[in-house]
Design a protein around this motif. Structure first.
Motif, PDB file in Angstrom:
ATOM      1  N   ALA A   1      -9.530 -18.825  36.497  1.00 41.10           N
ATOM      2  CA  ALA A   1      -7.701 -18.382  37.250  1.00 41.10           C
ATOM      3  C   ALA A   1      -7.464 -19.396  38.224  1.00 41.10           C
ATOM      4  O   ALA A   1      -6.214 -19.324  38.316  1.00 41.10           O
ATOM      5  N   PHE A   2      -8.986 -19.592  38.724  1.00 41.47           N
ATOM      6  CA  PHE A   2      -8.085 -20.705  39.662  1.00 41.47           C
ATOM      7  C   PHE A   2      -7.295 -21.747  39.065  1.00 41.47           C
ATOM      8  O   PHE A   2      -6.031 -22.556  39.911  1.00 41.47           O
ATOM      9  N   GLU A   3      -7.378 -22.608  38.124  1.00 39.89           N
ATOM     10  CA  GLU A   3      -7.359 -23.016  37.466  1.00 39.89           C
ATOM     11  C   GLU A   3      -5.224 -22.598  36.691  1.00 39.89           C
ATOM     12  O   GLU A   3      -4.584 -23.542  36.786  1.00 39.89           O
ATOM     13  N   GLU A   4      -5.388 -21.765  36.362  1.00 37.45           N
ATOM     14  CA  GLU A   4      -4.265 -20.495  36.095  1.00 37.45           C
ATOM     15  C   GLU A   4      -3.381 -20.938  37.330  1.00 37.45           C
ATOM     16  O   GLU A   4      -2.211 -21.078  36.928  1.00 37.45           O
ATOM     17  N   LEU A   5      -3.912 -20.738  38.587  1.00 31.58           N
ATOM     18  CA  LEU A   5      -2.662 -21.243  39.432  1.00 31.58           C
ATOM     19  C   LEU A   5      -2.501 -22.379  40.368  1.00 31.58           C
ATOM     20  O   LEU A   5      -1.574 -21.707  40.070  1.00 31.58           O
ATOM     21  N   ILE A   6      -3.335 -22.861  39.644  1.00 31.63           N
ATOM     22  CA  ILE A   6      -2.576 -23.825  39.981  1.00 31.63           C
ATOM     23  C   ILE A   6      -2.035 -24.474  38.505  1.00 31.63           C
ATOM     24  O   ILE A   6      -0.476 -24.909  39.351  1.00 31.63           O
TER      25      ILE A   6
END
Length: 478
Positions: A58-63
């Motif tokens: 999810a954090f990678e998708e946010l980036i």
């Protein structure tokens, strides 16, 4: 994978059987022992660099969705300082992604290891803060917004008893602090699509970050109790980050080196020098010059009896000054600050008032609900506050800015020259009372943009039907 999870459950069941058998007779049947020995080892926790947990993904998708978009918008604007500013955020998010991967695959570390993990992100936050104060920075307003937003990345340092706000609140508070400067950017670059997109994308990023923290780390980083030691992760990260850096500077020379140049001997002075001159006898006057007639005061033409008035000294420029910020008698006092943009009042109560007096070129942030706020004799001061029960008053002020983030019933603007008010969705019903004031403007949200409304300061009164009727003066455009 599903097969790995099934295998891990099988091992746990076999271990539970062994415990019960040992408690009953102290002997483990050969079949059970053979089954345990033949069972393959449970898969290790995912590696830090390739962790596949939901929080990491999810954090990678946010980036990918928001941070990279912000970088693209900054490139479209083309300002080098703005691109540098956005680069601080990009690097900080990339470094925090490594920390998130470590959280998913490692046990909770000790404080020293945690600090080493967070240092790369903290370095980017500090670099952005320093760049915001650089006078050569042409995008300093953007950098100020970014510096406030990047404070939201500190949520990952939250631990119980640390005194920090909860993770989601930390992210929300960082945007609340940045929104004041973001609104000024929107007004400055009104009509510029790229500039508006940059601010709105940053706003969306902070909202999505708050939602991410709420979903995956609501009470702090969710460390993996069955994971590996975070020290190895921190050591690897430190070595990889420093492998391509420049060589370390040589150590300074040791103190007291023999190669140091010795200071020159000072000439003799004081009483000893005086007696040395007197001991010369008649030669003591040998170095004196002979006074000629034209050198005597009565014969000098370059002097007159007029006494010139001393030149007026220019007022010294005011420098930064930290004044008083304290709670006394149920009221907060903020007095005597100059060029201080970091004044924050946090521990507030609904029965307390805030008195902001005699400050210049400052920004005051008031968190929580208070009863009243009074701004008196201030110049170039911005006040950001949340809920107010009674009223917000300004008197004898010049060039001030007010931004409510919550609700308030009334604002009273008296003897104030230059006042910009930024109203939010929760404060649109606020009554604004003005007297003896000029240059008053109210900015209200209008979709994704903002619209500025001037408050009348000239009025026309006419006598009709036995009474005076007063209306704002209207100026026709030429």
């Amino acid at each position: 994978s599903e097969r790995a999870m099934e295998m891990e459950q099988l091992i746990q069941r076999l271990e539970a059987v062994c415990v019960r058998l040992e408690a009953a007779g102290g002997v483990v049947p050969a079949a059970a022992a053979a089954a345990i020995a033949a069972a393959p080892a449970a898969p290790a926790a995912p590696a830090a660099a390739g962790g596949s947990s939901a929080s990491v993904d999810a954090f990678e998708e946010l980036i990918e969705a928001k941070v990279n978009k912000l970088v693209s918008v900054a490139a479209a604007i083309g300002d080098a300082d703005l691109q540098k500013t956005t680069g601080f955020l990009k690097t900080a998010f990339d470094e925090e992604a490594k920390v998130i991967a470590c959280v998913a695959s490692c046990k909770k570390p000790d404080m020293q290891t945690l600090q080493s993990l967070l240092k790369p992100t903290a370095d980017q936050i500090g670099a952005c803060y320093d760049f915001a104060g650089d006078r050569k920075n042409k995008a300093f307003q953007h950098t100020k917004v970014m510096s406030e937003c990047m404070q939201g990345l500190t949520w990952v340092a939250y631990t119980q008893g640390s005194g920090m706000s909860m993770p989601m609140k930390t992210v929300q508070e960082s945007w609340n602090s940045a929104e004041f400067f973001a609104n000024k950017l929107l007004m400055t670059h009104k009509g510029d699509k790229n500039q508006t997109d940059w601010v709105n994308t940053l706003k969306e990023l902070m909202k999505d970050l708050a939602a991410y923290v709420k979903a995956h780390h609501p009470t702090g980083p969710s460390w993996n109790p069955a994971g590996s030691d975070a020290k190895s992760f921190a050591g690897g990260a430190a070595s990889s980050s420093s492998s391509g850096g420049p060589p370390a500077a040589p150590p300074p020379p040791p103190p007291g080196s023999l190669t140091e140049s010795k200071p020159a001997a000072k000439p003799a002075g004081g009483t000893a020098a005086l007696f040395s001159e007197l001991n010369k006898g008649d030669g003591v006057t040998a170095g004196l010059k002979k006074v000629t007639s034209d050198m005597k005061a009565k014969n000098r033409t370059d002097r007159s009896g007029l006494v010139k008035a001393p030149a007026k000294k220019k007022a010294a420029a005011k420098g930064p000054k930290v004044g008083k910020t304290e709670l006394a008698g149920g009221k907060w006092f903020v007095e005597g600050h100059v060029q201080n943009k970091e004044i924050v009042i946090e521990e507030t109560k609904s029965n307390q008032g805030v008195m902001i007096y005699g400050n210049e070129d400052c920004i005051v942030q008031i968190k929580g609900k208070v009863n009243t706020i009074i701004v008196d004799s201030c110049k170039k001061v911005g006040v950001i506050f949340q809920d107010v029960i009674s009223t917000v008053e300004t008197v004898n002020c010049k060039r001030i800015q007010l931004q409510p983030l919550g609700k308030l019933p009334c604002m009273s603007i008296d003897k104030t020259d230059g006042c910009q008010i930024y109203l939010g969705p929760d404060s649109l019903e606020t009554e604004i009372v003005t007297a003896k004031s000029s240059e008053l403007n109210v900015v209200v949200p209008q979709g994704d943009d903002f619209k500025e409304h001037p408050i009348p300061e000239q009025f026309v009164s006419k006598f009709a039907d036995g009474a005076f009727k007063t209306e704002p003066a209207e100026h026709g455009g030429g």
